[in-house]
Structure formats: structure tokens, C-alpha cells
Design a protein around this motif. Structure first.
Motif, mmCIF file in Angstrom:
data_model
loop_
_atom_site.group_PDB
_atom_site.id
_atom_site.type_symbol
_atom_site.label_atom_id
_atom_site.label_comp_id
_atom_site.label_asym_id
_atom_site.label_seq_id
_atom_site.Cartn_x
_atom_site.Cartn_y
_atom_site.Cartn_z
ATOM 1 N N THR A 28 56.663 24.021 54.984
ATOM 2 C CA THR A 28 56.576 22.768 54.365
ATOM 3 C C THR A 28 55.113 22.490 54.104
ATOM 4 O O THR A 28 54.231 23.060 54.846
ATOM 5 C CB THR A 28 57.300 21.638 55.025
ATOM 6 N N ASP A 36 56.694 15.426 49.165
ATOM 7 C CA ASP A 36 56.168 16.082 50.326
ATOM 8 C C ASP A 36 55.088 16.986 49.992
ATOM 9 O O ASP A 36 54.182 17.328 50.795
ATOM 10 C CB ASP A 36 57.311 16.867 51.141
ATOM 11 N N THR A 49 64.728 21.396 60.522
ATOM 12 C CA THR A 49 63.328 21.228 60.471
ATOM 13 C C THR A 49 62.727 21.044 61.961
ATOM 14 O O THR A 49 62.942 19.867 62.453
ATOM 15 C CB THR A 49 62.902 20.000 59.572
ATOM 16 N N ASP A 78 58.596 15.103 56.291
ATOM 17 C CA ASP A 78 59.835 15.891 56.240
ATOM 18 C C ASP A 78 60.932 15.310 57.196
ATOM 19 O O ASP A 78 60.664 14.463 58.197
ATOM 20 C CB ASP A 78 59.264 17.466 57.272
ATOM 21 N N ARG A 79 61.966 15.790 56.989
ATOM 22 C CA ARG A 79 63.161 15.052 57.593
ATOM 23 C C ARG A 79 63.420 16.112 59.081
ATOM 24 O O ARG A 79 64.009 17.016 59.098
ATOM 25 C CB ARG A 79 64.346 15.137 57.062
ATOM 26 N N GLU A 84 54.725 12.512 64.020
ATOM 27 C CA GLU A 84 55.487 13.218 62.832
ATOM 28 C C GLU A 84 54.777 13.036 61.447
ATOM 29 O O GLU A 84 54.787 13.970 60.700
ATOM 30 C CB GLU A 84 56.927 12.871 62.750
ATOM 31 N N ASN A 85 54.126 11.949 61.513
ATOM 32 C CA ASN A 85 53.382 11.552 60.073
ATOM 33 C C ASN A 85 51.692 11.760 60.273
ATOM 34 O O ASN A 85 51.175 11.134 59.688
ATOM 35 C CB ASN A 85 53.837 9.946 59.914
ATOM 36 N N VAL A 104 69.633 18.562 59.081
ATOM 37 C CA VAL A 104 70.264 17.794 58.089
ATOM 38 C C VAL A 104 71.257 18.586 57.435
ATOM 39 O O VAL A 104 70.895 19.829 57.305
ATOM 40 C CB VAL A 104 69.181 17.496 56.937
ATOM 41 N N VAL A 135 68.522 19.349 51.202
ATOM 42 C CA VAL A 135 69.696 18.555 51.135
ATOM 43 C C VAL A 135 70.472 18.999 49.807
ATOM 44 O O VAL A 135 71.518 19.609 49.709
ATOM 45 C CB VAL A 135 69.674 17.051 50.905
ATOM 46 N N GLN A 161 61.171 12.704 47.100
ATOM 47 C CA GLN A 161 60.375 13.491 47.940
ATOM 48 C C GLN A 161 59.027 13.814 47.522
ATOM 49 O O GLN A 161 59.067 14.507 46.809
ATOM 50 C CB GLN A 161 61.051 14.455 48.999
ATOM 51 N N ASN A 169 62.988 20.093 50.102
ATOM 52 C CA ASN A 169 64.340 19.579 49.925
ATOM 53 C C ASN A 169 65.551 20.355 50.201
ATOM 54 O O ASN A 169 66.176 21.144 49.538
ATOM 55 C CB ASN A 169 64.529 19.556 48.291
#
Length: 570
Positions: A393, A227, A359, A344-345, A429-430, A349, A162, A225, A160
Motif C-alpha cells: 500500500t 490512500d 491488511t 488502510d483498513r 496506524e496513521n 476485510v 473490498v 479512498q 481497495n
């Protein structure tokens, strides 16, 4: 108890040998200290081979050269993997500099490996260097205590970047839970830190003299999230906030992904909702869940020893009532919560505190200097000027967190100059893999070394069907023990033999549904062919923004797993 339940509270029968080992270990000491001075072997003898896991280490060898050494009449090249305890994955740049220097100078591979347990691990520490590794961690305020074996392991917390205030509060509870559930034995300090034995009797009021029946994993989750993939874990605290302030947690218990190929008594399971608790009951409830599993978990069969099997055997309501009794509380109804994603972003951010968070995508979490991509050097240079913290992360990436506007340009330049901000596709990314070969002794097929090339092929398929802006949550594990969390993926590959995998399809993007086996024991070429066909169908027939896993279930490519204890293997 008079209340009806599906099975016995305690499984009677001959105890697994691991129970004998723990009872005989003198609270995890064994003869590890003496073994360290045995120069005849690079490994640990007898029970110590398993006991060192309680101290955060696994004995491994380089399987790429195992046969060659056997021909030379040499024992395998034993070395240890050491995993740090790092609740929530938060560490200082100064700590990073220390561990990165150690990896370069004192390990066989020179790398730092970020894991999806939101921590880092060293691979390739020779036995003679183990004490210096633990003492280095201690010097910078870290340790490796209870990161493996039958204890509560590293506590995860949603990164997190943000909502900084909410993350700060959730992270504080992750640390408190971790500390509360740690072993009380002084064995770690005596053996690795050379601290003198305290002349008192060891006690383990929470974990017990024989510790837990099996490994135990805990998360603190901040919606929306997911994550940390909460459904892969035994105990999960879902943060509930009001006006940006943490007020309590929804508790979910009994998730877990590890299975045993062909053993239908094993299965993946999502966690069950128990209820809501205010903050002041958090530690009491955590202790109650752990002690209930300690007392009721199966100690006769380690493959059926995790919390998920205890819940299925005694019944969720019976387990929940026992937690309420031990904690002296009554669960309130679950508060509303929703997950919208778990990736993850990547990139910059801005947080609500006006700090920036970068990130960095780290493929497979492997921090090393590669040709044209000196990742380790780049992070070293960033750590030297960064005034915030680093956050590892649960997706094996790294966040440079809390960057003031004045430092943003300098950190971005360092990241770009060292290959830490290369453009990657949404699919890459995923995607995630466990370590597997050459170091993991359980590996049946490649994972980390296989994934990059496999993603290249999947990216080609996505482009062919006009889906390059989309992604499939893709996971690869080298064996069925669940480290890569393939059984919460939209497409999961689980190693069966060298070059062969079981293919699972039908999880979802938010990580709340288990996929079903689609094909067994197939090659990577066969998997690519299947993916080409199915992605083509997805591209043509999907509903608006429909993820691949949801499409596969809706169109009947696979049936959803609704009751894992009964239909996981169907």
C-alpha cells in the motif's frame, strides 16, 4: 500562441547540468557497464553516479560510520538502494519469496523496505552484487526500470481490498499507463540483463532524448479512498464507476510536495482538475500530459522544473488546452467524486467477491525479523501457503489479498504467531516516515528511527486528553524533498538539522489541503509541548467528529493555504 498566459511556455537560459548529462549519456548507458568492473571503488564515477538512478538505484553510504571511515582514511561504505517497479503494488507470493530471500543473503541490512510509492526497495547492495539483483527481479517478472530520476515513476493505484472488480479494472489501467510511459532505450536490458545491443537507433518518442525536466509521478485513484495521496503527484486518474464498472477518469494535474528550505520559489501544490475522459482516451491523455511537461518544463532550474511550476507559469487553462490538442480530445466536466479517508483498513476485510483481505500494519514499512516479532519470517510462511496476491500500500503496509474462507484461520495464525497482527493505536496506524538516516544522502534529521518513539509520546498526549480513540494524520520526513508526504498531513515534521524540525499544521484527513508552517527549526521536545497544548484545545473545543487539521484552521491556529504559489510561505 495568441492566448494570454502568465508566463513563457519555454524558459530560456543556460540549461541545468543534468540536461547535458542526459544528452551525453547515449540514452542512459553512460559508462555504467565499464564502471561495474572498477574494483578500486565501491561507488560509481562521474555522471554514472546520477545515471544509475534511471535504472532504479541510488548510491548511498552508511552515514552512521562515515566519520569513522574517514578517520581510517577509507572511502565511505558505498552501497546501492534499488527500488522495484511495481505498478499498483501488486505482486505474487512467489515473487515475494524471491525478493525476501535476496534481501537476507545479498544486502548489508537484510531487510525489505516497503515504500509509500507502493513498491519495495533493497538497501545496502554492494556494487559487485547489482547485476544479480536486477537479474533476480527479471527472473520473477519484475524490474527496476524508471523508478527514479527524470521519468514517469512507479504508478500508484488505490489498494481497495473490498470492490475487487473495480480494483481489478483500475489496476489494469495503472499497469497500462506504466508500460506506455516507460523509456524505450535498451540500456537497462543491455547493462543489467546482458542482452545484446540491437543494431537500431534509440528513440524516445514520449520522453525525448533528454527525458523529462524532473521526476514525474502518476496515480490511479479509486474513491472514496485517497490512500495514494493524489495531490502529491503530477498526474492523477480518479476512477469514475457506474454500476460497479469503470467508465472513465477525472484527470487532475500538477500536484507536488517537494520544497527547498527558505527558497520561496518552491512550494507545495495540490493538483488542478482538468476534466473527465472516457477510458479509451486514457493513454493518449497520459502521453499528452507527459509530452507537454517534457516540452514546457523548466530545464534551467531543477528546483522549479516539476509540473506544478509549469502550470503556475503558463496557466492551468493553457496547459489543459495543449493536452486537449495533443490528445485530440475535449475534456468533459469533472464527474462528482468524494474522498472520505486515506488510511488502510487494518485487519480483516471481506470483499464483495466473498474473498478475505488481511491488511497488516508494518511500521515504517520495514520488513525484518525483530526480537519477539519475526516479521520477515512470518511473511515468508504466509507466502508459502497463500493462493492470492500481496498488495503493497501507499501507506507502507501490506495486504494479504484474495484469501478464501478455508485459508483464513491458517493465515491469521501465522500472522499472529510472528507479530504481524499486534494491536496498535489509531494514532500509530496513521503515522508515517521516510527512510532518512542512516542511508539517505539527503537526510537532515531522523525520520524512520525517530517516528516510533515520537508516536509513543503523541499517544501519551492523546490518552491524557481523552482522545485515545482518535488520530491525527502525522508524517515525518528527514528533509524537504517530500518523500514522507508531510505536506499533506494534519501535522507534518520536516527535518531541518539533527534533532530539529519545521512543524507544519493544518492539512486534513482526506489529503486535499496543504498545511502551513507553524514553527521553524524546533526540537522534538518543543514539538511535544506544542502538541500537548493543541491536542488539549482540540479535545475541549472540537465540533462533532472534527479532525485536528480542520480544527486548527477553523479556530485560527493556522490560516489555510489557499494559493500555494503566493501564500505558502506567508
Amino acid at each position: 500562441m495568441s492566448e494570454k498566459h502568465p508566463g513563457p511556455l519555454v524558459v530560456e537560459g543556460k540549461l541545468a547540468d543534468a540536461e547535458r548529462l542526459k544528452l551525453d549519456s547515449n540514452f542512459l548507458r553512460g559508462t555504467i557497464a565499464e564502471d561495474l568492473n572498477d574494483g578500486l571503488t565501491g561507488g560509481f564515477n562521474g555522471d554514472n553516479f546520477l545515471l544509475i538512478r534511471f535504472h532504479g538505484m541510488y548510491q548511498q553510504d552508511d552515514r552512521d560510520i562515515r566519520a569513522e571511515r574517514a578517520e581510517q582514511k577509507l572511502e565511505p561504505r558505498h552501497a546501492m538502494m534499488l527500488r522495484c517497479r511495481l505498478p499498483g503494488g501488486v505482486m505474487s507470493p512467489q515473487q515475494w519469496l524471491a525478493i525476501e530471500e535476496f534481501a537476507g543473503e545479498e544486502t548489508l541490512y537484510g531487510s525489505v523496505r516497503l515504500t509509500n510509492r507502493q513498491t519495495f526497495q533493497f538497501h545496502g547492495i554492494l556494487k559487485k552484487d547489482l547485476k544479480s539483483a536486477h537479474q533476480l527481479l527479471h527472473k520473477v517478472g519484475l524490474d527496476a526500470l524508471a523508478t527514479a530520476n527524470d521519468v514517469n515513476r512507479n504508478v500508484l493505484c488505490t489498494s481497495n481490498p473490498v470492490e475487487s472488480r473495480l480494483h481489478e479494472q483500475a489496476y489494469a489501467w495503472a499497469k497500462k499507463i506504466s508500460e506506455h510511459l516507460l523509456p524505450r532505450t535498451r540500456a537497462y536490458a543491455e547493462i543489467w540483463l546482458d542482452q545484446e545491443k540491437v543494431a537500431t537507433t534509440d528513440e524516445e518518442p514520449i520522453l525525448g532524448a533528454t527525458y523529462l525536466p524532473r521526476k514525474f509521478k502518476t496515480t490511479v485513484v479509486v474513491p472514496p479512498q485517497n490512500d495514494v495521496d493524489l495531490h502529491a503527484n503530477d498526474m492523477n486518474f480518479v476512477a469514475i464507476a457506474e454500476n460497479g464498472e469503470l467508465v472513465g477518469f477525472n484527470l487532475l494535474v500538477g500536484g507536488g510536495l517537494s520544497i527547498d528550505h527558505g527558497n520561496k520559489k518552491t512550494y507545495a501544490r495540490t493538483a488542478s482538475e482538468f476534466g473527465f475522459i472516457p477510458l479509451e482516451h486514457t493513454l493518449a491523455v497520459a502521453e499528452a500530459v507527459v509530452t507537454t511537461q517534457r516540452d514546457w518544463g523548466n530545464r534551467t532550474d531543477r528546483k522549479n522544473a516539476k509540473t506544478k511550476y509549469t502550470l503556475e507559469r503558463v496557466g492551468v487553462d493553457v496547459f489543459k488546452a495543449e493536452v486537449e490538442r495533443r490528445a485530440g480530445i475535449t475534456f468533459a466536466p469533472i464527474r462528482p467524486y468524494e474522498f472520505t479517508g486515506r488510511g488502510d483498513r487494518i485487519g480483516w476485510v471481506k470483499g464483495i467477491d466473498d474473498k478475505w483481505h488481511l491488511t497488516l500494519f508494518i511500521e515504517n514499512g520495514r520488513i525484518l525479523d525483530y526480537p519477539g516479532r519475526p516479521l520477515k519470517t512470518g511473511l515468508r510462511e504466509i507466502a508459502r501457503i497463500h493462493k492470492g496476491d500481496f498488495r503493497l500500500t501507499a501507506n507502507q503496509n501490506l495486504i494479504v489479498a484474495g484469501v478464501p474462507e478455508s485459508d483464513k484461520a491458517a493465515i491469521e495464525k501465522l500472522a499472529r504467531d510472528h507479530g504481524l497482527m499486534n494491536s496498535v493505536t489509531p494514532q500509530r496506524e496513521n503515522a508515517m516516515a521516510c527512510v532518512s538516516f542512516p542511508t539517505c544522502p539527503l537526510a537532515m534529521a531522523e525520520a524512520e528511527r525517530f517516528l516510533p518513539g515520537f508516536v509513543d509520546q503523541v499517544d501519551g498526549i492523546m490518552a491524557k486528553h481523552g482522545m485515545s480513540d482518535e488520530h491525527i494524520v502525522l508524517r515525518v520526513t528527514g528533509c524537504p524533498n517530500g518523500c514522507g508526504r508531510a505536506l499533506l498531513a494534519e501535522v507534518g515534521l520536516i527535518g531541518k538539522a539533527p534533532g530539529r524540525y519545521n512543524l507544519y499544521i493544518g492539512g486534513n484527513r482526506t489529503g486535499t489541503r496543504i498545511p502551513r508552517m507553524y514553527r521553524e527549526n524546533i526540537t522534538d521536545a518543543e514539538i511535544v509541548s506544542i502538541m500537548d497544548t493543541l491536542v488539549g484545545q482540540w479535545a475541549e473545543q472540537r465540533e462533532s467528529d472534527e479532525g485536528f487539521g480542520d480544527f486548527a484552521v477553523r479556530t485560527g491556529i493556522v490560516r489555510p493555504v489557499l494559493d500555494p504559489a503566493r501564500d505558502f510561505w506567508e
